[in-house]
Design a protein around this motif. Sequence first.
Motif, short mmCIF file in Angstrom:
data_model
loop_
_atom_site.label_atom_id
_atom_site.label_comp_id
_atom_site.label_asym_id
_atom_site.label_seq_id
_atom_site.Cartn_x
_atom_site.Cartn_y
_atom_site.Cartn_z
N LEU A 46 0.85 -1.19 0.00
CA LEU A 46 0.00 0.00 0.00
C LEU A 46 0.89 1.24 0.00
CD1 LEU A 46 -2.99 0.96 0.22
CD2 LEU A 46 -2.58 1.22 2.67
N ASP B 182 -1.59 6.51 0.04
CA ASP B 182 -2.92 5.91 0.02
C ASP B 182 -3.44 5.58 1.42
OD1 ASP B 182 -2.84 6.12 -2.69
OD2 ASP B 182 -2.92 3.99 -3.12
N ARG C 26 -6.61 7.19 2.55
CA ARG C 26 -7.83 6.77 1.84
C ARG C 26 -8.51 5.61 2.56
NH1 ARG C 26 -6.17 5.17 -3.99
NH2 ARG C 26 -8.36 4.53 -3.95
N HIS C 27 -7.74 4.85 3.30
CA HIS C 27 -8.28 3.67 3.98
C HIS C 27 -8.47 3.87 5.48
CE1 HIS C 27 -7.85 0.85 0.56
NE2 HIS C 27 -6.81 1.59 0.23
N VAL D 79 -11.18 1.04 12.26
CA VAL D 79 -11.14 0.49 10.92
C VAL D 79 -10.96 -1.01 11.07
CG1 VAL D 79 -9.93 0.42 8.71
CG2 VAL D 79 -10.11 2.59 9.96
N ASN E 54 -12.29 -5.79 6.51
CA ASN E 54 -12.72 -4.99 5.35
C ASN E 54 -11.51 -4.50 4.56
OD1 ASN E 54 -15.40 -5.27 6.17
ND2 ASN E 54 -15.36 -3.41 7.39
N PHE E 55 -10.51 -4.04 5.27
CA PHE E 55 -9.28 -3.58 4.61
C PHE E 55 -8.62 -4.73 3.85
CE2 PHE E 55 -4.62 -3.33 4.90
CZ PHE E 55 -4.38 -2.17 4.18
N LYS F 258 -10.23 -5.54 0.54
CA LYS F 258 -9.88 -4.54 -0.47
C LYS F 258 -8.48 -4.78 -1.01
CE LYS F 258 -12.83 -0.93 1.53
NZ LYS F 258 -12.83 0.36 2.27
N ARG G 228 -7.46 -5.47 -4.78
CA ARG G 228 -6.56 -4.51 -5.43
C ARG G 228 -5.35 -5.21 -6.04
NH1 ARG G 228 -4.31 1.20 -2.88
NH2 ARG G 228 -2.69 1.60 -4.45
N TYR H 295 -2.17 -3.47 7.42
CA TYR H 295 -3.19 -2.81 8.23
C TYR H 295 -2.59 -2.08 9.43
CZ TYR H 295 -7.00 -2.55 11.69
OH TYR H 295 -7.88 -2.13 12.64
#
Length: 518
Positions: A137, A141, A144-145, A152, A156-157, A160, A164, A322
Amino acid sequence: MNNSYHTLRVILGDQLNATHSWFKQQDQGVLYLIAELHPEATYVTHHIQKLCAFFLAMQRFTSALKENGHDVCYLTLDDTQNQSLEEVVLNLAKQHNIDHVELQRPDEYRVLQQYHQLIARNLKPKFCMVDSEHFLLPFEDISRHFKPKHSVRMENFYRKMRQRFNVLMDENGQPEGGKWNYDSANRNKLKTKDLNEIPTPLSFQHDMRHLLERLQRHNIPSLGNAESNLLWPVTSQDALNLLAFFCENLLPNFGRFQDAMTNKTPHSWSLYHCRLSFALNVKLISPKHVIKAAVSAYHENDAIDIAQIEGFVRQILGWREYVRGMYWINMPDYQQQNELNAERDLPSYFWTGQTKMKCLASAIGQSLDYAYAHHIQRLMVTGNFCLLTEIQPQQVDEWYLGIYIDALEWVELPNTRGMSQFADGGWIASKPYAASGSYIHKMSDYCGDCHYKVKEKTSDESCPLNSLYWHFMVKHRERLGKNPRIGMIYGNWDKQNDAQKYAVLQRAEWCLENIESL
């Protein structure tokens, strides 16, 4: 090494990335700097193997760069004495009349602040900063997350990131196997028959006697135990060999036993874990390469099922990326979080392993011997104990940061203060990872020969975790009782009569008052 340079490039001890674009071509006008620094060796008390691993990896990286035609200035503790990074850089730049200094973006907030201050001073030479080119990552960016001081969820991360980077995805854009997460299949305890099947770990034999002598001569404080040889990878080739060994010998059972704990085998410390975290965190190997190799092994070997590879990918592509995001979006505030107002001192046996609690003695003893413990030992043994006994988070941070060979603040702080100690109030974890002795009994064989009795709550021989668990849960009921993931647990407490409740809480109070003698 010539004496005519226009650019100095600084490489930190956790920036040993041979694939960085800096090294794509030789430039006789570029000088690289790699330095052993007293401030970096002493900002916390590190494990002796960690200190040696960093310095040895830096030395080997220097040799590799020189063999590839690059000019490198390697400074030992003898050369740098008590100088700061800034002083070392400016002195070398002045010595060689250098015009430009290039820095890689550091992974720790404190170092980034040093760099920003250096750049802001607008000194000669001119400073600039480039990306470390390691994480999947991009740094830009992260925002953005993640949002500061907001929860968070990793799942979910992670999804993605899978999408990606097209990892374990089928041609229809769906997760391979039909599910995103196979964690429920990866919670097996090691049975007696499983112990004899654990492979002998691949380890290395790097002579570190010269480093031990230098560290002693400079009075660098340390903790833990050391032999004359280091078993950890300190070169890119070491890391590649360890990755290949993992994919062939360990990945088939990695997920299945990734939460298991034992002290019944010589390989209790390693089990089926890849042990690549140090090599990854100093950038001897890239996460992209690790994931690609593991997924290729999965596709080529029928013995590796989807639950094994998904569990591994989740650690690298999910969790590692993360916690980096959560760290950077919340710094420097993260360092101050103490939502549960924990203020007790860390017991002395965290530096010796001398406690009657078998689970703690095993996890701490292993950490002292190897500078390593796997994630469940860190989270559900030492971390759980510190949570239940309300140890001051900064002390917990410093212990984890010092004792583990793979610990750098960007990965340690969210794992410890967030995931383990719930000191952030839930930015990372949706609930505190608090557990009684029954969890340890379920996932390990520690309890069988422990001084304490895991099935008792109130006697003098009862497992301290049992009463401490309920003491913690009752104390924080107003906060935790509304949590849908754990609110139902209080029903079990409410079923107990007043005498039983009182006995449990009294036993917990005794344990807290006598924490040093547990």
